[in-house]
Design a protein around this motif. Structure first.
Motif, PDB file in Angstrom:
ATOM      1  N   ASN A 154      -2.102 -50.143  -5.980  1.00 18.03           N
ATOM      2  CA  ASN A 154      -1.248 -49.264  -6.780  1.00 18.03           C
ATOM      3  C   ASN A 154      -2.061 -48.608  -7.904  1.00 18.03           C
ATOM      4  OD1 ASN A 154       0.660 -50.252  -5.083  1.00 18.03           O
ATOM      5  ND2 ASN A 154       1.633 -51.594  -6.587  1.00 18.03           N
ATOM      6  N   GLN A 155      -2.993 -49.380  -8.469  1.00 19.44           N
ATOM      7  CA  GLN A 155      -3.865 -48.810  -9.504  1.00 19.44           C
ATOM      8  C   GLN A 155      -4.739 -47.702  -8.913  1.00 19.44           C
ATOM      9  OE1 GLN A 155      -4.396 -48.625 -12.837  1.00 19.44           O
ATOM     10  NE2 GLN A 155      -2.410 -49.642 -12.794  1.00 19.44           N
ATOM     11  N   GLN A 156      -5.174 -47.916  -7.668  1.00 20.99           N
ATOM     12  CA  GLN A 156      -5.988 -46.872  -7.022  1.00 20.99           C
ATOM     13  C   GLN A 156      -5.185 -45.587  -6.842  1.00 20.99           C
ATOM     14  OE1 GLN A 156      -7.515 -48.716  -3.471  1.00 20.99           O
ATOM     15  NE2 GLN A 156      -8.757 -50.103  -4.719  1.00 20.99           N
ATOM     16  N   LEU A 157      -3.922 -45.765  -6.440  1.00 21.93           N
ATOM     17  CA  LEU A 157      -3.056 -44.592  -6.278  1.00 21.93           C
ATOM     18  C   LEU A 157      -2.862 -43.899  -7.626  1.00 21.93           C
ATOM     19  CD1 LEU A 157      -1.262 -42.846  -4.500  1.00 21.93           C
ATOM     20  CD2 LEU A 157       0.574 -44.552  -4.736  1.00 21.93           C
ATOM     21  N   PHE A 158      -2.631 -44.715  -8.681  1.00 26.52           N
ATOM     22  CA  PHE A 158      -2.484 -44.116 -10.011  1.00 26.52           C
ATOM     23  C   PHE A 158      -3.727 -43.318 -10.392  1.00 26.52           C
ATOM     24  CE2 PHE A 158      -3.527 -44.551 -14.563  1.00 26.52           C
ATOM     25  CZ  PHE A 158      -2.637 -43.594 -15.034  1.00 26.52           C
ATOM     26  N   LYS A 159      -4.902 -43.860 -10.074  1.00 23.97           N
ATOM     27  CA  LYS A 159      -6.157 -43.172 -10.429  1.00 23.97           C
ATOM     28  C   LYS A 159      -6.206 -41.775  -9.813  1.00 23.97           C
ATOM     29  CE  LYS A 159      -8.135 -46.187 -12.993  1.00 23.97           C
ATOM     30  NZ  LYS A 159      -8.108 -45.879 -14.403  1.00 23.97           N
ATOM     31  N   ARG A 160      -5.627 -41.628  -8.627  1.00 25.88           N
ATOM     32  CA  ARG A 160      -5.625 -40.301  -7.987  1.00 25.88           C
ATOM     33  C   ARG A 160      -4.744 -39.333  -8.783  1.00 25.88           C
ATOM     34  NH1 ARG A 160      -4.489 -40.627  -1.772  1.00 25.88           N
ATOM     35  NH2 ARG A 160      -5.433 -38.565  -1.859  1.00 25.88           N
ATOM     36  N   TYR A 161      -3.603 -39.854  -9.272  1.00 23.09           N
ATOM     37  CA  TYR A 161      -2.759 -38.996 -10.113  1.00 23.09           C
ATOM     38  C   TYR A 161      -3.435 -38.728 -11.459  1.00 23.09           C
ATOM     39  CZ  TYR A 161       1.133 -39.163  -6.886  1.00 23.09           C
ATOM     40  OH  TYR A 161       1.929 -38.987  -5.792  1.00 23.09           O
ATOM     41  N   GLU A 162      -4.118 -39.742 -11.988  1.00 21.86           N
ATOM     42  CA  GLU A 162      -4.798 -39.573 -13.267  1.00 21.86           C
ATOM     43  C   GLU A 162      -5.847 -38.456 -13.165  1.00 21.86           C
ATOM     44  OE1 GLU A 162      -6.500 -42.691 -16.531  1.00 21.86           O
ATOM     45  OE2 GLU A 162      -7.398 -42.750 -14.555  1.00 21.86           O
ATOM     46  N   ALA A 163      -6.518 -38.406 -12.004  1.00 21.32           N
ATOM     47  CA  ALA A 163      -7.531 -37.358 -11.808  1.00 21.32           C
ATOM     48  C   ALA A 163      -6.873 -35.979 -11.844  1.00 21.32           C
ATOM     49  CB  ALA A 163      -8.252 -37.578 -10.479  1.00 21.32           C
ATOM     50  N   LEU A 164      -5.679 -35.851 -11.274  1.00 20.26           N
ATOM     51  CA  LEU A 164      -4.960 -34.570 -11.349  1.00 20.26           C
ATOM     52  C   LEU A 164      -4.601 -34.250 -12.800  1.00 20.26           C
ATOM     53  CD1 LEU A 164      -2.400 -34.968  -8.382  1.00 20.26           C
ATOM     54  CD2 LEU A 164      -4.475 -33.563  -8.387  1.00 20.26           C
ATOM     55  N   ALA A 165      -4.195 -35.298 -13.531  1.00 19.26           N
ATOM     56  CA  ALA A 165      -3.765 -35.092 -14.921  1.00 19.26           C
ATOM     57  C   ALA A 165      -4.925 -34.623 -15.797  1.00 19.26           C
ATOM     58  CB  ALA A 165      -3.183 -36.390 -15.477  1.00 19.26           C
ATOM     59  N   MET A 166      -6.112 -35.119 -15.505  1.00 24.56           N
ATOM     60  CA  MET A 166      -7.266 -34.799 -16.347  1.00 24.56           C
ATOM     61  C   MET A 166      -7.591 -33.313 -16.391  1.00 24.56           C
ATOM     62  SD  MET A 166      -8.345 -37.649 -17.607  1.00 24.56           S
ATOM     63  CE  MET A 166     -10.082 -37.671 -18.029  1.00 24.56           C
ATOM     64  N   VAL A 167      -7.210 -32.573 -15.361  1.00 23.36           N
ATOM     65  CA  VAL A 167      -7.555 -31.146 -15.359  1.00 23.36           C
ATOM     66  C   VAL A 167      -6.408 -30.256 -15.854  1.00 23.36           C
ATOM     67  CG1 VAL A 167      -9.349 -31.355 -13.614  1.00 23.36           C
ATOM     68  CG2 VAL A 167      -6.994 -30.962 -12.886  1.00 23.36           C
ATOM     69  N   GLN A 168      -5.311 -30.877 -16.282  1.00 24.16           N
ATOM     70  CA  GLN A 168      -4.192 -30.101 -16.837  1.00 24.16           C
ATOM     71  C   GLN A 168      -4.429 -29.924 -18.332  1.00 24.16           C
ATOM     72  OE1 GLN A 168      -0.794 -29.593 -15.113  1.00 24.16           O
ATOM     73  NE2 GLN A 168      -2.234 -29.643 -13.420  1.00 24.16           N
ATOM     74  N   THR A 169      -5.015 -28.827 -18.736  1.00 28.01           N
ATOM     75  CA  THR A 169      -5.375 -28.705 -20.153  1.00 28.01           C
ATOM     76  C   THR A 169      -4.156 -28.469 -21.049  1.00 28.01           C
ATOM     77  OG1 THR A 169      -5.822 -26.400 -19.707  1.00 28.01           O
ATOM     78  CG2 THR A 169      -7.726 -27.874 -19.830  1.00 28.01           C
ATOM     79  N   ASP A 170      -3.053 -27.985 -20.483  1.00 30.44           N
ATOM     80  CA  ASP A 170      -1.903 -27.704 -21.339  1.00 30.44           C
ATOM     81  C   ASP A 170      -0.815 -28.779 -21.226  1.00 30.44           C
ATOM     82  OD1 ASP A 170      -1.373 -27.105 -18.771  1.00 30.44           O
ATOM     83  OD2 ASP A 170      -0.535 -25.100 -19.138  1.00 30.44           O
ATOM     84  N   VAL A 171      -1.165 -29.924 -20.676  1.00 30.06           N
ATOM     85  CA  VAL A 171      -0.201 -31.027 -20.575  1.00 30.06           C
ATOM     86  C   VAL A 171      -0.853 -32.304 -21.103  1.00 30.06           C
ATOM     87  CG1 VAL A 171       1.397 -32.301 -19.081  1.00 30.06           C
ATOM     88  CG2 VAL A 171       0.655 -30.003 -18.415  1.00 30.06           C
ATOM     89  N   THR A 172      -0.092 -33.062 -21.905  1.00 28.78           N
ATOM     90  CA  THR A 172      -0.548 -34.364 -22.387  1.00 28.78           C
ATOM     91  C   THR A 172       0.355 -35.427 -21.786  1.00 28.78           C
ATOM     92  OG1 THR A 172      -1.257 -33.379 -24.467  1.00 28.78           O
ATOM     93  CG2 THR A 172      -0.927 -35.758 -24.453  1.00 28.78           C
TER      94      THR A 172
END
Ligand code: FAD
Length: 400
Positions: free
Chosen positions: A345-363
């Motif tokens: 589950n942590q691995q799956l989260f990491k994939r979403y985290e990678a998407l989040a890292m490139v969203q410059t206008d979202v925290t």
């Protein structure tokens, strides 16, 4: 029309939606839209508005603020927690001082008993627990430690939640206190769960029967909801309740988004759903003054379906006739409550985290956006730190 007013009952009987500033329609643009009015979203909104001078729109799909910490007066006049008991505790002076701007406190030290072998014994296990269960008279910490050491089974590498407990207190206490409870709570055997789950519960050789040992332990004097209302009562904050982010997203233009909802939902579940354990609550009012001796009694036995019963008068100190209790039933489906701590589950989260890292206008901030079980004080700390980072670099993305 998107605005729906939420008027909670009794002590919280004033609407906190603030569209008064919308007499001529909503502002053309907000500096920040904050999704989620729990601790993460409320702290972010408060800081951005009061400290940062930003115009903030706070949106929650539930009809109230407070997130899972929401409390309300029930029909019997008891302040209950709709989403299960929330006990505030922290070691952080900064977090306690920050929240103290919005509430006074009622000193409260949490005590939990477990129903085991027809007895109600202190949980976490302490010397009193051992003496009661085994009819012993262990008088010192050394004696209790020696008793536990004799029970403990050596485990060469501690990997799972089962390993943690068996290596500390042995198989019998493991079965009495942990195995049934964990199977009900998680739908998994402790041998299938990360060691972090049971590591959180200490075993004590003294007679300290407090559930937490933090420096600050207290309940908001008038409840959590009232505290949130004060936190969000700021001219720079508008609030939409009963509105989902996907309804509000395009209707209310904004320069930056703070998202405290589930991260997999934000990305349209494109990598699949992050697994959560859910809960069902049965709230009951009774015609007796007191139902049980402490606020929470745990039921580790596999013979009953609930994991614990909470009686709220212990938390609030309220003097009212009757009492209100809540049975807690773990469930596979429903609102996301506990991220299931397994490596995949942590691995799956990491994939979403990678998407989040490139969203410059979202925290992304909070327990659902970072897929981690956090206590309330930890979420407050995370939000305060996130705000500090945002002010250093205004459009920064943050996945702590
Ligand atoms: P939440 O409180 O869950 O808030 C998130 C909000 O976002 C919700 O209101 C949700 O409706 C909203 N939202 C999500 N998606 C959207 C969307 N798409 N559009 C609009 N709104 C959206 N911590 C303690 O310190 N002590 C305790 O005793 C304690 N007990 C707990 C008991 C239970 C049963 C549970 C489940 C948790 C407990 N916690 C406790 C942890 C505590 O609940 C969390 O630390 C805290 O609620 C996290 O705040 P949050 O803002 O991150 O999330």
């Amino acid at each position: 029309r998107l605005i729906r007013e939420a008027i909670s009952r009794g002590a919280h009987a004033h609407p906190i939606v603030s569209p008064t500033s919308w007499k001529d329609g909503p502002p053309r643009r907000y500096d920040v839209m904050v999704v989620g009015a729990g601790f993460a979203g409320a702290v972010m909104a408060e800081r951005l508005a009061a400290d940062g001078g930003r115009k903030v729109l706070l949106v929650d799909r539930r009809p109230h603020v407070g997130g899972n910490a929401y409390d309300e007066l029930d029909d019997a006049g008891v302040l209950i927690h709709r989403y299960g008991p929330h006990i505030f505790h922290t070691n952080s002076q900064e977090i306690f001082d920050y929240l103290s701007r919005f509430t006074q406190w009622r000193p409260y030290e949490h005590r939990v008993l477990a129903a085991v072998d027809d007895l109600l014994v202190p949980m976490p296990i302490n010397r009193t627990t051992l003496n009661m269960l085994y009819g012993l008279d262990l008088g010192t910490e050394e004696e209790a430690a020696a008793f536990l050491a004799a029970q403990a089974e050596p485990v060469s590498v501690v990997r799972t939640s089962e390993d943690v407990v068996i290596s500390a207190v042995g198989r019998e206490l493991y079965q009495k206190f942990f195995q049934g409870y964990t199977r009900k709570q998680w739908g998994l055997d402790p041998s299938e769960l990360d060691k972090a789950v049971t590591s959180r519960v200490p075993t004590r050789t003294n007679k300290d029967d407090r559930y937490f040992t933090d420096r600050f332990q207290a309940m908001p004097l008038e409840g959590y909801t009232r505290m949130f209302e004060r936190m969000l009562d700021h001219p720079n904050i508008d609030i939409l309740l009963g509105v989902d982010y996907c309804e509000a997203r395009d209707a209310y233009p904004h320069d930056h988004l703070v998202f405290t909802g589930p991260i997999d939902e934000y990305f349209g579940y494109r990598h699949g759903k992050l697994p959560y354990r859910s809960l069902r609550f049965q709230h009951v009012s009774l015609d007796v003054d007191r139902f049980q001796p402490v606020a929470v009694v745990n039921y580790p036995s596999p013979d009953v379906p609930h994991t614990r019963i909470t009686e709220y008068k212990h938390l609030t100190g309220q003097q009212v006739p009757g009492t209100s209790i809540t049975y807690e039933f773990p469930a596979a489906d429903g609102d996301p409550y506990y991220p299931i701590p397994r490596p995949e589950n942590q691995q799956l989260f990491k994939r979403y985290e990678a998407l989040a890292m490139v969203q410059t206008d979202v925290t992304f901030v909070g327990r659902l956006a970072t897929y981690r079980y956090y206590n309330m004080d930890q979420v407050v700390g995370q939000a305060l730190a996130t705000y500090r980072r945002m002010t250093r670099a205004p459009a920064i993305r943050t996945v702590p």
